[in-house]
Write an enzyme that holds these catalytic residues in place. Structure first.
Site, PDB file in Angstrom:
ATOM      1  N   ARG A 115       8.294  -1.305  -1.588  1.00 17.24           N
ATOM      2  CA  ARG A 115       6.929  -0.973  -2.001  1.00 17.24           C
ATOM      3  C   ARG A 115       6.912  -0.375  -3.402  1.00 17.24           C
ATOM      4  O   ARG A 115       6.011  -0.664  -4.186  1.00 17.24           O
ATOM      5  CB  ARG A 115       6.271  -0.054  -0.966  1.00 17.24           C
ATOM      6  CG  ARG A 115       5.977  -0.828   0.296  1.00 17.24           C
ATOM      7  CD  ARG A 115       5.259  -0.070   1.381  1.00 17.24           C
ATOM      8  NE  ARG A 115       4.785  -1.049   2.373  1.00 17.24           N
ATOM      9  CZ  ARG A 115       4.207  -0.747   3.531  1.00 17.24           C
ATOM     10  NH1 ARG A 115       4.014   0.511   3.865  1.00 17.24           N
ATOM     11  NH2 ARG A 115       3.811  -1.713   4.344  1.00 17.24           N
TER      12      ARG A 115
ATOM     13  N   TYR B 243       0.240  -8.234  -1.234  1.00 16.97           N
ATOM     14  CA  TYR B 243       1.417  -8.365  -0.355  1.00 16.97           C
ATOM     15  C   TYR B 243       2.191  -7.071  -0.219  1.00 16.97           C
ATOM     16  O   TYR B 243       1.844  -6.061  -0.793  1.00 16.97           O
ATOM     17  CB  TYR B 243       2.287  -9.563  -0.728  1.00 16.97           C
ATOM     18  CG  TYR B 243       2.950  -9.642  -2.090  1.00 16.97           C
ATOM     19  CD1 TYR B 243       3.052  -8.576  -2.957  1.00 16.97           C
ATOM     20  CD2 TYR B 243       3.496 -10.869  -2.487  1.00 16.97           C
ATOM     21  CE1 TYR B 243       3.697  -8.715  -4.176  1.00 16.97           C
ATOM     22  CE2 TYR B 243       4.138 -11.013  -3.707  1.00 16.97           C
ATOM     23  CZ  TYR B 243       4.239  -9.923  -4.551  1.00 16.97           C
ATOM     24  OH  TYR B 243       4.873 -10.057  -5.742  1.00 16.97           O
ATOM     25  N   GLU B 244       3.203  -7.125   0.628  1.00 15.52           N
ATOM     26  CA  GLU B 244       3.995  -5.927   0.958  1.00 15.52           C
ATOM     27  C   GLU B 244       3.094  -4.834   1.547  1.00 15.52           C
ATOM     28  O   GLU B 244       3.289  -3.639   1.307  1.00 15.52           O
ATOM     29  CB  GLU B 244       4.722  -5.435  -0.304  1.00 15.52           C
ATOM     30  CG  GLU B 244       5.880  -4.489  -0.060  1.00 15.52           C
ATOM     31  CD  GLU B 244       6.983  -5.081   0.786  1.00 15.52           C
ATOM     32  OE1 GLU B 244       7.272  -6.291   0.650  1.00 15.52           O
ATOM     33  OE2 GLU B 244       7.544  -4.346   1.620  1.00 15.52           O
ATOM     34  N   GLY B 245       2.113  -5.276   2.360  1.00 13.05           N
ATOM     35  CA  GLY B 245       1.086  -4.374   2.879  1.00 13.05           C
ATOM     36  C   GLY B 245      -0.037  -4.259   1.872  1.00 13.05           C
ATOM     37  O   GLY B 245       0.176  -3.728   0.788  1.00 13.05           O
TER      38      GLY B 245
ATOM     39  N   GLN C  61      -1.817   0.419   2.615  1.00 14.14           N
ATOM     40  CA  GLN C  61      -1.108   1.552   2.005  1.00 14.14           C
ATOM     41  C   GLN C  61      -1.932   2.829   2.163  1.00 14.14           C
ATOM     42  O   GLN C  61      -1.398   3.899   2.479  1.00 14.14           O
ATOM     43  CB  GLN C  61      -0.867   1.298   0.506  1.00 14.14           C
ATOM     44  CG  GLN C  61      -0.104   0.029   0.173  1.00 14.14           C
ATOM     45  CD  GLN C  61       1.281  -0.012   0.773  1.00 14.14           C
ATOM     46  OE1 GLN C  61       1.949   1.017   0.892  1.00 14.14           O
ATOM     47  NE2 GLN C  61       1.712  -1.190   1.192  1.00 14.14           N
TER      48      GLN C  61
END
Lengths: 599, 599
Positions: free
Chosen positions: A296, A440-442, A447
């Site tokens: 992240r 992306y990546e959450g 977040q």
């Protein structure tokens, strides 16, 4: 199209003058071999590589994209050669465990390499990002045999790793996944299911691809607690480490995307593919979270890198392009018009971009230093405190850096006028490539939910309180008494009070209304971002002031510019924090009042 | 991909319940034939057309783009047929002068048609936008013979018009243009030069293309005061109106752009092309400014239209996509997860988008009504007051609507998560198509300079003062005393005071420092935007309250939703105005402090 130059001076300033990396490294045995000179040498070589090899492929990567034919994926022209050079140079194992062939560089150093990669060629960089994540995960959870067999190849860039999480019907809510893993007699597993949005799921850069796949065992409890993690190679790996036959792993297609076209985003089908369980059964999500903090932060740095290359490109344009005259009269009377960089509004956009980039660079380094402390420090209390700060700041680093990074690419594009919209100048690619980082990546919304749930309300604000205490201690111990630094101190003190006030209010509201946390989440994340930047800009202003007083290594112009850019943050960006406070105070009732049918 | 539905109910509410269009039209002889029923009928037919014909071509237009071969440009598949249908239906002459075959519809009505066009297919819409501009210009400045020959063909969509301003070395600073026009013996001119970024410069939609070209006469004074305007057809037009041979007009290429791929953006070479002078020599820029107010509002509406189609699309996705559970517990327990529209943060994004769209629709109608008054009202004082308000609000309409429109498409895309980044879902196209609106027709920075220069400091704030007086009179005459409307009144009163305070400060600063106006321009434009939206939301809230009390035509749910969305504007968008005030107070010194070499 403008060149990209690695911002080595600013990186060094942040690393050595703000965060005193050398002292930091000397104090921890695992990093005691590193010093300022070595760090410089690594980044100078990295700069050469990204400027000469990766950046020139960036636009081509966007325009050619990845192409699939008969299940095989071809990366854009030049990617194979560039990747081979990086692999040869050891750049795939920079942060890897030295026990398995990695180079064990501290994150405070490798995060700068991440920035250079993303800035010069985001589509290319992602193959390395995912590989880093896979390496971290295996290092933390795989047994020795797996580590010995896989890690040296991943670190050497001989093979590349992926992360296979999302399925067509679920991304955020991984408890819904349908991919199944059935135990075989030999202790291995047969993995079956489809995954989407797999970065580097198939490509021509390496002979093998190592997929880390979330799947459910037959006896899995329902939901997120029933997810296990499997290593599934594209080609089987024999006992002696050589490659065997193809595994049941098929690329089902490539996504057509807004950007990052050089990165192959694949649909992956696992059809009874042979896999190895990594870690404990049903603990796959926890394992995945191990490397999340690194990934992240890395995606946050994508926002920073693209913000910086976009800034550099826009400034080059603004120096060349001539339209109208400076406000006080012609700056270059012998020319038909002045360069547009003379105009206050162009400078406003340029300074916005620059201030977000420099603030972002401070922030990325701050989180990276804590990651190193959490991993390497000999004192358990220091490790735990660092772990806590990483937990608190990681969602902010991912979301705030990418939100600001995207906005920065848009602002840089605006400096170009009409040329910014035309493909040939490159400015619009930075915007398109930056946009995905917010998703992306959450997603950035996820977040914010992570921050306000796990990192705030769950501990009743203790993480924030300890961060505020730490900053106040720094304020008390600070010995710089210079007029240029005063506004930074005052702003920081004000923002700390605001942060504490809002934190208390949010925790109180969340205890009374189930929708309150979600209603505040995004704005609270940004508020915390502004508060942390206030802290870091105060530190940077202090370091610049020291540099001016003591004729520091970055040079007088650099320090003066740093104070001006920091002042821009205070006067033209930080005022937004008050608006955020008001927005948070609005609470959830308005958001929930609209009937679903009324949307 | 989600469908697009023309927002006819909200358009009608704005038109009839907020701005009382019918009364307005009856009061002016030129528009006395129009009434609410006729307006409804026009827009219902327009809705059918854009929903069934234009929107289905939108994604195809993006993907196929325009193609050039042997100097000829082919528009994307379906564009020719769709355009022919629009032309047949009279939609190209909607606002045209009835004396020459136009339909003379008031702008308050045609601006809604503009929104439908942009929302359904921006790439397509632009051919009509430019044609409208050319028609307006010729109607205002050409002599009768030219009008008679050209206007009926442009209104009928038999031919299409363009605007040729920008050259490779100048866009904003048109005083630098190099295109030359040399008088011939027959009273015509020979035009030579190259123009870039010419929307619809070449295409296959019509048999002829009518270029309006800025060029300099041999005796032209230097700079912006030496620019003349010429009509240069692609094919010569004979005395009897029939088409003669090709004129010296050549398309040199198409731009590859971030978006609006259905719109042909051309390099145009004029090689001794035969042209007709329009208006007086050296007065071309003034003529061009005549139609700027219309064009700039139209481009603002591009932002609005794309914001709305993006919102609709995201809501359709958020109803279908299921991830996780509502904050208070499952909303649909029989399903594996709830639709994401239950989540407060998704609702926050959706309501942000919706509030900007509805505010934008109010704003576009507000400016359009004043355009009508300025053009048609019998009372000279009313005309002049309207002209003044149009002058003040046009740069805001162009820049604020497009800045907010772009942000809205980005926020809508975010609701989609990863699908928003994949081409097939369409969300990313709205972002790319919206981005250009902040750049062309005068960048938003140029709009801000226009506002703060010609519309503010030049008259010492008189325009703003008179707007504030007008709003205060409305506040005094208002008879609605409902608790739901009070917050709107309070916010408006507060924002008016802020606007006046900042206006005085900016004028004072500008009188002392040449860089002050430019330093404040962008933030001041946004501040004025927020103030105007506060006014319009107060009006809309009052109209909704009246609708609730008197069981108005839009229905109770509509009015309740309107008040909730307006409340969202007050609590989650308007707080930003205070940040803008602080940013403006920072003044120019920080922006100008950085040496040019330090960027």
């Amino acid at each position: 199209m403008a060149d990209y130059r690695a911002p080595l001076t600013d990186m060094r300033f942040v690393r050595e003058e703000v965060f005193r990396a050398e002292q930091e490294w000397q104090a921890m045995s695992a990093t005691a071999d590193f010093n300022a000179e070595l760090a410089d040498a690594v980044l100078e070589e990295a700069a050469r590589l990204v400027e000469a090899e990766l950046f020139p492929l960036n636009q081509r990567g966007d325009q050619e994209g990845c192409v699939m034919s008969d299940g095989a994926v071809t990366t854009p022209g030049g990617f194979r050669q560039a990747f081979a050079e990086l692999a040869r140079g050891g750049w795939c194992g920079l942060g890897g465990n030295p026990a398995h062939g990695g180079q064990g560089l501290p994150k405070l150093l490798t995060q700068s390499f991440d920035e250079l990669l993303y800035a010069s060629n985001t589509g290319f960089a992602l193959y390395l990002t995912l590989n880093n994540g896979a390496g971290l995960l295996l290092d933390a959870y795989a047994d020795e045999a797996v580590k010995t067999r896989y890690l040296p190849r991943l670190y050497a860039g001989e093979w590349l790793g992926t992360m296979c999480l999302t399925e067509p019907h679920c991304g955020t809510d991984l408890g819904l996944i349908k991919t199944r893993a059935v135990p075989s007699d030999d202790g291995r597993y047969s993995v079956t299911g489809s995954k989407i949005w797999i970065t580097g799921g198939e490509h021509d850069l390496t002979d093998n691809i190592v997929h880390l796949v979330l799947a459910k065992l037959p006896d899995a409890p329902p939901g997120a607690k029933g997810i296990s993690l499997f290593l599934v190679p594209k080609r089987r790996v024999l006992e002696d480490g050589s490659l065997g036959e193809a595994n049941g792993v098929v690329c089902g297609g490539l996504e057509h995307k807004m950007g990052i076209n050089g990165s192959a985003t694949c649909v992956m089908h696992f059809e009874g593919a042979e896999g190895v369980l990594i870690g404990e059964p049903h603990q796959g999500l926890a394992a995945m979270f191990t490397m999340m903090n690194y990934e992240r932060l890395s995606i946050g740095i994508q926002g920073l890198g693209l913000g910086d290359v976009a800034y550099q490109s826009a400034i080059a344009f603004a120096r060349e392009r001539r339209q109208s005259r400076a406000p006080g009269g012609a700056a270059e009377p012998d020319q038909a018009a002045d360069p547009i960089l003379v105009h206050p509004d162009v400078r406003r956009m340029a300074l916005n971009a620059r201030a977000w980039n420099e603030g972002g660079r401070l922030f990325a380094a701050c989180v990276a230093r804590e990651l190193d402390r959490a991993k390497y420090h000999s004192d358990r209390e220091v490790r735990e405190a660092a772990d806590e700060l990483v937990a608190l700041l990681t969602p902010v680093a991912k979301a705030f850096l990418t939100d600001r990074g995207f906005a920065t690419t848009v602002e840089a594009q605006q400096i170009y006028g009409g040329s910014g919209y035309c493909v040939e100048w490159g400015a619009e690619q930075y915007v398109r490539d930056a946009r995905i980082a917010m998703i992306y990546e959450g997603t950035n919304g996820i977040q914010a939910m992570d921050l306000i749930g796990r990192k705030l309300t769950r501990n009743q604000g203790a993480y924030v309180e300890r961060l505020a205490d730490r900053i106040r201690t720094e304020l008390e111990n600070d010995d710089i008494d210079a007029p240029d630094v005063h506004p930074f101190r005052e702003a920081l003190e004000r923002e700390l009070i605001r942060l504490e006030r809002v934190t208390a209010a949010v925790i109180d509201a969340a205890s009374k209304d189930a929708a309150a946390a979600g209603a505040a989440a995004n704005d609270y994340l940004h508020l915390l971002g502004y508060a942390v930047y206030s802290w870091l800009w105060w530190k940077a202003a202090g370091a610049a002031q020291r540099g001016l007083t003591r004729q520091g290594p970055s040079g007088e112009d650099f320090y003066r510019a740093k104070l001006i850019v920091g002042q821009h943050f205070l006067t033209r960006q930080l005022p937004h924090s008050e608006a955020l406070e008001r927005q948070i105070a609005a609470g959830p009732s308005g958001l929930m009042a609209l009937e679903r049918d009324w949307f």
